[in-house]
Design an enzyme around this catalytic site. Sequence first.
Site, PDB file in Angstrom:
ATOM      1  N   GLY A   1      40.898  48.294  64.829  1.00  0.00           N
ATOM      2  CA  GLY A   1      40.758  49.207  65.965  1.00  0.00           C
ATOM      3  C   GLY A   1      39.708  48.671  66.913  1.00  0.00           C
TER       4      GLY A   1
ATOM      5  N   CYS B   1      40.058  44.405  59.327  1.00  0.00           N
ATOM      6  CA  CYS B   1      39.218  44.292  60.531  1.00  0.00           C
ATOM      7  C   CYS B   1      38.314  45.528  60.683  1.00  0.00           C
ATOM      8  CB  CYS B   1      40.084  44.032  61.754  1.00  0.00           C
ATOM      9  SG  CYS B   1      39.132  43.388  63.140  1.00  0.00           S
ATOM     10  N   TYR B   2      38.496  46.359  61.707  1.00  0.00           N
ATOM     11  CA  TYR B   2      37.656  47.558  61.829  1.00  0.00           C
ATOM     12  C   TYR B   2      37.699  48.370  60.526  1.00  0.00           C
ATOM     13  CZ  TYR B   2      36.017  52.190  63.202  1.00  0.00           C
ATOM     14  OH  TYR B   2      35.344  53.376  63.258  1.00  0.00           O
TER      15      TYR B   2
ATOM     16  N   HIS C   1      43.388  39.167  60.050  1.00  0.00           N
ATOM     17  CA  HIS C   1      44.602  39.993  60.152  1.00  0.00           C
ATOM     18  C   HIS C   1      45.763  39.389  59.358  1.00  0.00           C
ATOM     19  CE1 HIS C   1      43.225  42.855  63.225  1.00  0.00           C
ATOM     20  NE2 HIS C   1      42.401  41.868  63.560  1.00  0.00           N
TER      21      HIS C   1
ATOM     22  N   GLU D   1      48.534  40.598  58.854  1.00  0.00           N
ATOM     23  CA  GLU D   1      49.838  40.995  59.400  1.00  0.00           C
ATOM     24  C   GLU D   1      50.353  40.064  60.485  1.00  0.00           C
ATOM     25  OE1 GLU D   1      46.963  42.376  59.848  1.00  0.00           O
ATOM     26  OE2 GLU D   1      46.698  43.230  61.847  1.00  0.00           O
TER      27      GLU D   1
ATOM     28  N   SER E   1      76.021  55.091  73.891  1.00  0.00           N
ATOM     29  CA  SER E   1      75.801  54.315  75.109  1.00  0.00           C
ATOM     30  C   SER E   1      76.274  52.879  74.910  1.00  0.00           C
ATOM     31  CB  SER E   1      74.304  54.309  75.426  1.00  0.00           C
ATOM     32  OG  SER E   1      73.616  53.634  74.384  1.00  0.00           O
TER      33      SER E   1
ATOM     34  N   GLY F   1      74.483  51.040  73.060  1.00  0.00           N
ATOM     35  CA  GLY F   1      73.221  50.450  72.605  1.00  0.00           C
ATOM     36  C   GLY F   1      73.115  50.502  71.087  1.00  0.00           C
ATOM     37  N   VAL F   2      72.186  49.697  70.562  1.00  0.00           N
ATOM     38  CA  VAL F   2      72.073  49.543  69.107  1.00  0.00           C
ATOM     39  C   VAL F   2      71.763  50.880  68.416  1.00  0.00           C
ATOM     40  CG1 VAL F   2      70.892  48.292  67.260  1.00  0.00           C
ATOM     41  CG2 VAL F   2      71.144  47.232  69.511  1.00  0.00           C
ATOM     42  N   ASP F   3      70.773  51.608  68.940  1.00  0.00           N
ATOM     43  CA  ASP F   3      70.326  52.811  68.235  1.00  0.00           C
ATOM     44  C   ASP F   3      71.416  53.877  68.148  1.00  0.00           C
ATOM     45  OD1 ASP F   3      68.016  51.402  68.190  1.00  0.00           O
ATOM     46  OD2 ASP F   3      67.024  52.549  69.774  1.00  0.00           O
ATOM     47  N   SER F   4      72.061  54.163  69.288  1.00  0.00           N
ATOM     48  CA  SER F   4      73.088  55.205  69.230  1.00  0.00           C
ATOM     49  C   SER F   4      74.286  54.731  68.412  1.00  0.00           C
ATOM     50  CB  SER F   4      73.507  55.671  70.628  1.00  0.00           C
ATOM     51  OG  SER F   4      74.165  54.649  71.332  1.00  0.00           O
TER      52      SER F   4
ATOM     53  N   LYS G   1      62.882  48.952  64.680  1.00  0.00           N
ATOM     54  CA  LYS G   1      64.088  48.365  65.289  1.00  0.00           C
ATOM     55  C   LYS G   1      64.764  47.338  64.373  1.00  0.00           C
ATOM     56  CE  LYS G   1      66.500  48.149  69.146  1.00  0.00           C
ATOM     57  NZ  LYS G   1      66.807  49.298  70.003  1.00  0.00           N
TER      58      LYS G   1
END
Length: 510
Positions: free
Chosen positions: A55, A82-83, A168, A170, A222, A224-227, A366
């Site tokens: 942070g 880190c923080y 880090h 990650e 739509s 799109g991927v999500d829908s 995602k």
Amino acid sequence: MQNQKVLVLDFGGQYNQLIARRIREQHVYCDLLPSDMSIQKIKEYDPIGIVFTGGPNSVYDEGSPMVDSGIFSLGIPILGICYGCQMMAHLLGGSVEKAENSEYGKADIEYLPSPLFSAMPKKAVGWMSHTDRITALPEGFKKMASSPDCPYAAFGDEKRKLYGVQFHPEVQHTENGAMILRNFVYDICGAAGDWTMSGFVASKVEELREKIGKRKVLCAMSGGVDSAVAATLLHKAVGGALTCVFVDHGLLRKYEADEVMSVFKDKMGMNLIKVDDGPVFLEKLKGVTDPEKKRKIIGEQFIRSFEKVSKKIGAVDFLVQGTIYPDVIESGKGKSAVIKSHHNVGGLPSVIDFKEIIEPLRDLFKDEVRAVGFELGLPKTVVMRQPFPGPGLGIRIMGEVTEEKLETLRDSDYILREEIARAGLDESIWQYFTVITSSKTVGVQGDFRTYENVVAIRAVTSLDAMTADWARIPYDVLQTISNRIVNEVKHVNRIVYDITSKPPATIEWE
Ligand code: XMP
């Protein structure tokens, strides 16, 4: 919901979502929740391990976020990053000071034996980004790594299973970073690795089936991927109880509307209704050149087109939203998600008679949504589809949108996509598309003077569309794209390449 969960407490660092994604990549479910979560709530959440993220604060600043020290007595393993590691040292009686030199970027880390670093080389590169550093460890802790500027690059108390790393793990630049997180969740927290996308599909389908039964569900598709993934999950769960509506506003890319129908209606047998309103949108856009006006007109007409069919469908019990986990984190920092601000669906709830919103993907990042898409058998063209704006090609034609310009745009965009895929660049470039500029220039084709459109190529690399850089497409690929567009597409005699980053430009031109 998953039995085993890791709790990632969010202290506001820039890599926080990345930490959660990296843990999930180890097949361990985790949530990113606000750092002020009470001890009671943490107990109820019942995590197998806790991670404190980095942070921007300093532990000595007034009002810096701090956990309740009781957290260290819960008997749950903790990893501070880190923080997060400075706060752990600070709260347990160690000391943290401002370092003379900020350490930023790659650092050579020397690792000492520790369960956190098992099976790791003794020396490796770690990614640092800090000004404060720990100068004395709390009682019971021992040093587990150091770097030239950081005497306690990692430390821990094996008995209490409390660990801290200043770097880090990650980020990709930290060598063996994934291994460190893996050691933490498996060896230290005892994870079983039960978070898989096939497991998710199986349990979500069951959950949706139970919740919905034979009641009616409506989903706006739509393309799109999500829908697409949300609708497919629901289709698998409740089949005929689901109705999908796809508004074709005539502003989609070449063959896109046909593909939606062929994949979802013909192959999967979904109850999918297409509203063919391209001419209506074009009529409304006639003579309109202002980008914001165009967006507004398209957004409003979208709702009206949807309203027409939803009136015929009548009241439904559930309306599906393609909300995904980053929307949940951003819109409420862990609280329930507001309806997506995406203007195309944002206004839908006002014209649909429904009882409840259903968000089957709200726990997924995602890349997990994409993995679920593959798991459900969706084709790569749908699952790996690049982000596409709600107003579609309407904001990639500068000035008035006409059928002729749409055709030029679709054809040029199709060639660009073909060549990017042929060059194997389709997965490394975030978005790539063509734009019809409002300029015409003089050219010569055969023996004739031409006066035609300038088409721009826009291609960017990005992680989240908040910032972006222009993609360095090799010259020979650009050459092929340019040659093909001017030769194969009508009304184009010049190609330019947009070499602006975001900021100061945006990804779309309007
Ligand atoms: P900009 O142009 O703002 O775009 O840099 C950032 C990302 O958002 C997409 N975009 C939209 N997506 N509705 C959407 O669903 C919209 O109105 C819209 N406008 C831009 C854009 O393609 C990029 O991925």
